[in-house]
Design a protein around this motif. Structure first.
Motif: not given
Length: 281
Positions: A176-185
């Motif tokens: 949660a909160g990582t750049v991977a989280d943002t990328y997936c969304q």
């Protein structure tokens, strides 16, 4: 208001009554205003007292770092308590240059970023990617390392067989909160995104076929598969990421000191040395 002596008594009485009513309203208004001013002053006093208390509590001999110790090799624990890793080695060098003692506060990733924004800690180092959204809330140091975002899968399940195979319909696990989280969304538009506080939680769900894959940094991913034989990293990368240290918005003095140390460590190859030390143990 003044009246001439020639005004009739009745007029004077009416005027007097009106004046009394006016004074009553004025008094009421004055009371409300006074109460508002008093309340505002009290609020200001409380705020000032809180600020003074925070300032009094802060120990200038310490440099406080916020991190999330579930991101090996950048930050992790060997004994379940003591936080070590690449970012810790860097932070120790910064503290040494400033003549201070490093204090590490281990918390969730989102909480680490929030603590920086609120000034509860001096800085955060937790494999933090610089994004436009984060730059609006915090200031960042120079980027000190580059990392690849990769896909980790369960060898047996084989629900995802290539990096390009991750789609909006894939059940993806991220921190949660990582750049991977943002990328997936934002980029992949993943419909069923599972957000975890710790990668080990995501690893357990992947092993138990509750998710299709994990998108994460390559170095922690290598540590994860090293500890879990039934997991593997797919060839290729999702995207390349860079990390920096976050400080409270406007804290240019601390930022300059951090940048000076970071640049020296990068130039001398010390950051690469720290990474090797924590990935070959």
């Amino acid at each position: 208001m003044k009246k001439f002596a020639a005004v009739l008594l009745t007029g004077i009485m009416v005027f007097s009554m009106a004046a009394c009513g006016g004074k009553g309203n004025d008094a009421g208004d004055s009371k409300e205003t006074t109460e508002a001013v008093t309340t505002g002053a009290a609020d200001d006093a409380e705020t000032t007292a809180a600020s003074d208390e925070t300032a009094a509590e802060k120990d200038d001999s310490k440099l406080i770092m916020a991190t999330e110790a579930g991101f090996a090799p950048y930050e992790y624990t060997e004994d379940g308590k003591t936080v070590v890793g690449v970012d810790v080695d860097i932070a120790n060098e910064i503290a040494k240059a400033m003549g201070k003692e490093l204090e590490i506060q281990n918390m969730n990733f989102d909480s680490a970023l929030l603590s920086v924004q609120q000034g509860k800690v001096d800085f955060a180092a937790a494999g933090i990617s610089v994004t436009p959204e984060r730059e609006e809330q915090m200031d960042f140091s120079i980027e000190y390392t580059t990392s690849r975002q990769v896909v980790v899968v369960n060898k047996e399940a084989q629900r995802v067989t290539s990096v390009d195979g991750v789609t909006a319909d894939t059940v993806v696990g991220v921190q949660a909160g990582t750049v991977a989280d943002t990328y997936c969304q934002d980029d992949l538009g993943v419909k069923d995104l599972k957000q975890y506080n710790k990668f080990m939680e995501a690893a357990m769900d992947l092993k138990n076929d509750k998710i299709d894959c994990i998108i994460m940094d390559s170095l922690p991913a290598e540590e994860m598969v090293k500890e879990n034989d039934d997991l593997e990293i797919l060839d290729g990368e999702v995207f390349t990421d860079k990390y920096a240290i976050a400080v409270q918005k406007g804290n240019t003095e601390l930022l300059d000191q951090i940048n000076e140390v970071l640049q020296k460590l990068v130039d001398e190859g010390k950051v690469d040395e720290f990474i090797i030390n924590h990935t070959t143990k």
